[in-house]
Structure formats: structure tokens, C-alpha cells
Design an enzyme around this catalytic site. Sequence first.
Site, PDB file in Angstrom:
ATOM      1  N   ASN A  27       0.856  -1.194   0.000  1.00 39.79           N
ATOM      2  CA  ASN A  27       0.000   0.000   0.000  1.00 39.79           C
ATOM      3  C   ASN A  27       0.885   1.235   0.000  1.00 39.79           C
ATOM      4  O   ASN A  27       1.370   1.670   1.042  1.00 39.79           O
ATOM      5  CB  ASN A  27      -0.925  -0.010   1.215  1.00 39.79           C
ATOM      6  CG  ASN A  27      -1.965   1.084   1.159  1.00 39.79           C
ATOM      7  OD1 ASN A  27      -1.805   2.069   0.445  1.00 39.79           O
ATOM      8  ND2 ASN A  27      -3.030   0.928   1.916  1.00 39.79           N
ATOM      9  N   ASP A  28       1.086   1.813  -1.204  1.00 38.59           N
ATOM     10  CA  ASP A  28       1.956   2.981  -1.318  1.00 38.59           C
ATOM     11  C   ASP A  28       1.460   4.166  -0.509  1.00 38.59           C
ATOM     12  O   ASP A  28       2.202   5.123  -0.297  1.00 38.59           O
ATOM     13  CB  ASP A  28       2.070   3.410  -2.792  1.00 38.59           C
ATOM     14  CG  ASP A  28       2.938   2.460  -3.596  1.00 38.59           C
ATOM     15  OD1 ASP A  28       3.798   1.805  -3.001  1.00 38.59           O
ATOM     16  OD2 ASP A  28       2.746   2.383  -4.817  1.00 38.59           O
ATOM     17  N   CYS A  29       0.203   4.115  -0.098  1.00 40.05           N
ATOM     18  CA  CYS A  29      -0.385   5.254   0.606  1.00 40.05           C
ATOM     19  C   CYS A  29      -0.316   5.122   2.118  1.00 40.05           C
ATOM     20  O   CYS A  29      -0.780   6.014   2.839  1.00 40.05           O
ATOM     21  CB  CYS A  29      -1.840   5.449   0.171  1.00 40.05           C
ATOM     22  SG  CYS A  29      -2.016   5.859  -1.569  1.00 40.05           S
ATOM     23  N   ASN A  58       1.981   5.697   4.535  1.00 41.84           N
ATOM     24  CA  ASN A  58       3.292   6.354   4.607  1.00 41.84           C
ATOM     25  C   ASN A  58       3.642   6.654   6.056  1.00 41.84           C
ATOM     26  O   ASN A  58       3.423   7.753   6.570  1.00 41.84           O
ATOM     27  CB  ASN A  58       3.274   7.647   3.795  1.00 41.84           C
ATOM     28  CG  ASN A  58       2.646   7.461   2.422  1.00 41.84           C
ATOM     29  OD1 ASN A  58       1.656   8.104   2.108  1.00 41.84           O
ATOM     30  ND2 ASN A  58       3.186   6.571   1.620  1.00 41.84           N
TER      31      ASN A  58
END
Length: 810
Positions: free
Chosen positions: A482-484, A486
Site C-alpha cells: 500500500n503505497d499510501c 506512509n
Amino acid sequence: MQYGHFDDANREYVISTPKTPLPWINYLGSEEFFSLISNTSGGYSFYRDAKLMRLTRYRYNNVPCDAGGRYFYIKDGNTVWNPGWQPVQTELDAYECRHGLGYTVITGEKQGLRAEQTSFVPLGTACEVDRLVLTNTGCEQKNFSLFGFVEFCLWNAVDDASNFQRNFNTGEVEVEGSTIYHKTEYRERRNHYAVFSVNAPVAGFDTSRDAFLGDYRSFANPLAVEQDQCTESIAHGWAPIGALQLQITLAPGETKSFNFVLGYIENPEEEKWAAPGIVNKKRANALLAKFETAQQVEDALTALRQHWSTLLSRFTLTSPDPKLDRMVNIWNQYQCMVTFNMSRSASYYESGMGRGMGFRDSCQDLLGFVHLIPERARERILDIAATQFADGSAYHQYQPLTKRGNLDVGSGFNDDPLWLIAAVYAYLCETGDFSILTESVPFDNDTTLSAPLTEHLRRSFDYIPSHLGPHGLPLIGRADWNDCLNLNCFSKEPGESFQTCANFESGKAESVFIGGMFVKYGHAWAAICEKLGLAEEAADARTKVTEMETVLLHAGWDGAWFRRAYDAFGEPIGSAECTEGQIFIEPQGMCVMAGVGIQNGCAAKALASVKERLDTKYGIVLHQPAYTSYQLNLGEISSYPPGYKENAGIFCHNNPWISCAETMLGHGDRAFEIYRRTCPAYLEEISEVHRTEPYVYSQMIAGRDAATFGEAKNSWLTGTAAWTFVNVSQYILGIQPTLDGLRIDPCVPRNLTTFSIVRCYRGAEYHIKVDNSTGAEKGVAKLICNGVECSGVLPVAPSGSRVDVLVTMG
């Protein structure tokens, strides 16, 4: 409601109205030249790289939508219309669009004139062919004009859309007969140009957009078409186009066809010019000569169809469920091939100007196409591995033209190394080609740092245990799948990239998901080592995997499900302790797929929690409850409104993980229920809600917290395609390639009482018939191979042989 229907016999989706909820697109091309085409003929073309080698323009998110394409204007008396309705939008007497495998046929009819446009990219040729077949269906002679139109992009799509002070001065063309040569920047550093041509004498042409459209006009009402006469303009700067006008006469019942070609031509540096200022047209002439006649075009189209028939014959299903058959046999595998070509770079949603080829994306995509094109999968693996850093980490993306990594979205996504192991393992299981492991591959494309691919995998594996956090879980780095999410970002600046900003680097945030990956693909690495005779290294790998499994069942377990992560302060994410985001889908799927918690019951509890807390009628949401405010310690995931994208949207990409996980526990009914909910063929009747194409998967569907619950976005280029095919082919239908041969282990719904599969595997053809008359969900009671009862993995058969397999479930 539906806007069309499936034609399974012809492997086409037939759209019956141009007014679909969104542009419904198709992809043309499978080698180096590609085009996107919508059901109204919108889209664009490029050579190899959608950013750096764009041939035609497209206007994303514009009004009206789907602006820019290969347009064909017909002026019949005072009426102007397009076969695909756009851009003039004259109401048609009849309309149909057939999206097929690598081709699209759009047919429009108006005032007794029928126009059939067939668009495709021929094999082995860098061009798009658009065949126009015009038929007079009336009782009187027809005299009319046909205008073929494209708008050229000035190659670099980003520069083309922004550097106007330069670009409005660089446009150059040549015109010779019925061919327009777009040669912007050819006078200097480029050795390539575009060509737009038709195989008939023209009554006129234009190469200046201003001259063709007229002042303050648009694609919808070009002045040249209105006046029925091109101006024979030559572009000098501004916006070069290609417009070719034909004057046509048709007797009643008569048909004529015309071949338009948009192509890419590249000359060696020493052969750029035929004369001062005149481009060398030798290669262009040779390309156009391939499509001069109707028979040549028909032969090229036949070859394309045969190409896809051969590809898709490698895995075919026959079952009582036609929707399942069409997705498995046609559309899912077709989409897997498109994601192989495009990764996440060029779609209606991806502009082709940013993301390039993703490291993680391309590795996952390979899982879905390796059985179709193993030789190209091999090449892709070596390209991906060459962008890896020497410490085992990687660039997160690379440009397809240069094959070099870039830092546009940063690096340090700590799941990336494990995806390389996943891809190579899938390739080895499919092909048995262990020679790839001895290939010398550079790190960071630096040939002085080359090492065998085995060493790349070793460093991928070792990267994880050398980057553990306080709880013994893998450090998340920039993000994991999940690149989001963070956890080391802490961004307060509007517009700042969540993936590249460096406001806070804890070195402590951990990922349970990567821990699950490490167990799953750590076992794969150990199996590879064992095959290579590296017994000590294999044992060490399995020891580290076992240690990680223990950590997951302690620090990663929340009591009824697996936690998602720990943030920069050591606080759990995806825990009942949290106010929002208490349970996430990713670790439940990955950990159970890895076998974590199956023996002690944790896996069953986790999947029960998914059903209870994350299930919806349109699929499983990413997490619950949704985040209602932006939270610094979480980053982009909390920046979206509730129910959209990563903030509790339905990510179709990881729904298959839960389905796969359910098969690990033998839950065939539940696994298939999950599969159906996001499968486009089963959503066709609610297309007004779903909105995206009913023949391909989308990345996400708005979740139950969203105002538009059930609406999909980001179709075509998504890891959903590969993971869903892995899910349905290997976990549900149970045809599992291994390092030693095929394992047959179906886990199906009780009502799937029989099905058969033809599976090409390492040169042999396996004909597998499954008898589930007892209504079992999982379990093989008897396995007969070529008349002999056997068990376990089917050994690899000689290339060219046929293997008959009868499976009795129970």
C-alpha cells in the site's frame, strides 16, 4: 443496466450505444507499437514509451471527455457524422462497437450510408491500421467526403503539454501524395518521424490544426469539413496534424474500403536524409506497402487473431458457468497481457507521463502472464533485476524505453525485494528453466556491479532480516504494497509527494504485511536453494522464515486478526486499540496465504473477522472503520475521503488474496463468493453503478463509506488482473505449477460439480477433467494420470506429449 453484451464465440464485447458511463477502451498492439482506443474512437498511440515516444495527443479529464483520437468525418450533403459518434455527436441511425483481442470494430450508419472502422496494430509492424469500409445501403447514388484525422504529439508527452514557448515553433511536416510525414525535431536530435497515410488518391489535405479546425472551433465542428474542402495547409510551428480528404461515390449497394495507416519510422543516423531538408522515406514506403490492398489488411488481421488464439489456448476452461469460462479463457488472460505491456503507464486513468514500469507492479503482473509468454517473462525478469540496488532494495519504477530506474516516486519500498523472488519462483515453476539463475545481471544497470541472478535473489531475501524493527517485524521503509500507508512521511505541505518527502524518518515503523510476504516467498527462496544444492543456505532461510512466523503470531496478532503495522512511535495500526482503521485486508490475505496461523486457528479467526467487518456486496473493503481526518503518522491513506481509494475503498487487487486464503482452509464456497463479487462479467447488469468496462478488472471500487458506493475507477492497468488469474486458476480451479511438476488441488464451490481444463505446461498438453459429483469444496479422492492412479505432483511430461488426467474430488 447493460450497454452491450459478450460475444463469447468471437471473443468480443459488443457495445450497443456510444453513450457508455465512461469511455470503454481497448488496447491495440502487443510488441512495440501501442494504441488505446475507446468505443467512440478516442485515444492515442505511442512507440514503446507512452511518455517519450507519443505519436498522437489525448486530453485527459477534459470536457467533453475522451477528446482526441483517430477520427473519421463523413460529410454527406449537409450532414456531418462520425462512425463512432464522437466528436461531432450527430445522432446515428445505427451504432455498434466490438472490442476484440487486439482490435476494435466500430460501425455507424446514417442516411443510408454504413461505415465500418476496423482498428488494429499488426504483428511485427510499428503502426496502427484503420480500415474504413463504406457501404451504400440506400437506393440512390451517394456522393460524399471522408476525412481521416489525427493530431500529432511532439513526442515527449510531458514537454508537449507544457513547453509551449518552444513547441509552438518547432512543428514541421512534409506531404507527398496521400502521405503526411510528421518530422518535428527530426532536423536536430531525433532520427524518427511519424507517418499518416491512406491507400487512395486524396482530394485535399491539411497539416495545420488551425487551418483544419478554423478559429475558435473544436474537433466537433472543423471548418474544413463544414466547407467540404481541406486547405492543403503546411504546418510551420503551432500544432501539426494529419488530415486526409477523400471524395467518394457509391452506387446503391456498392462497397469501397480504404486503409489509413499511422506509423512510426526510425532511420539510422547516417540515413536520415534523402536530400537536404527531405526525410528519407524508404522505410516509410516499405511499411505502407504492407497495407496497400484490402487483402493485405485482412491477412494481417487474420494473423493477429491467430496470435491471440494460440496464446489463449495455453489455459482453457470448460464449465457449466459461461461467465466463469469467458473470464478465465478470454478477458482475464487478455488483461494480464495488457498489464505485461503497459504495467501502470498508459490507460484512460494513467496518462503515460509519470509512472513508467513499476518494480513491484511488473513482478506481480508476471504471475499472470508467465504461462502465456515464458520467453518474454524471462526477459522482463532480467530487466527488473537490473534496476535493483546492490543492497537488495530497488528503484520503485523504471522507464520502458531506457530500462533504467528512476526516482520520480522514490525508492525504499521495503516489499519490493520480495516481489522479485515471487516473480522468479513463478517463472521457474512454469518453465523449469534454472539457467536464468546463472544470467549475469547488473545492479543499478551498472555492468561493473554484475552478478548472477541467484545473487540478486539472495540479496532480496537477506534485505528483510537485515532491516527489522523493534518488534522483530520488517521495517516498512517508504511503504509496502500500500503505497499510501506512509508511516515515515509526516507531510504537512500541500502538494508534496507522500512517496518522496523526507520530513520524518523513524527507522522504526514496521509492516506485518511484509512479514507475511517474507514467510511466503522465503519458503520459495528456500525451495530454489534446495534445487541448486545449497542445503545449508536453504536450512538457514527456513530458520529465518520460522522465526518470522513466530513474530507474526505474537507482535503481529491482535486477538481476532493480524495487525497491519506499527507506526513511527511503535503504536499498532490495524488493531482493536485504534479508533479508526482497526482491521486491514492485506495482512489477513498474505499471512494466511503464507500458512501463518493455519495450525493454531488464527487464520480461521482472521478470515472470519474479514467476513464480519470488511465484507460488502461489491467486495471486501481495504479497512474499517474509515479514516475521517488526515493523520500525520499515516500519510496519504488518510488523505482520501472515506470510502475512496486506500481509505476504505474496495481494492480489487487484494480481494483475491482473501479468496486464495480461504482456499487454504478448504472454503470453496466462500472463495468463489469473493471471486464473483469483483469479477466484471458478473457485474455487467449494474454497469450504470460500476461504470467501468464490464470485461476487465478495475483497481478499486468505492467502498460502503463513499457517496458513490459500487462505482469503479482505474480499470485495465492493475495487479488485480494477475492476482485474480492466479486465484482462479491455481487456488480455486487448483492447477498449480511447482518446481517439480503440476499439482492438482481444486477448491471450488459445491455446485461446481464438473469442469475440465486444457493446460499447456513445459511443452506438454494436459487434459484435466474434474469430477465433483459429491459436491465437495476441497480434497482429491483419486487422481488418475494416463490411466494410472497417482498422488502428489504430476511429473513433467515429455514436450509434445498429451497427458490425460482424471480428478475425483471428495
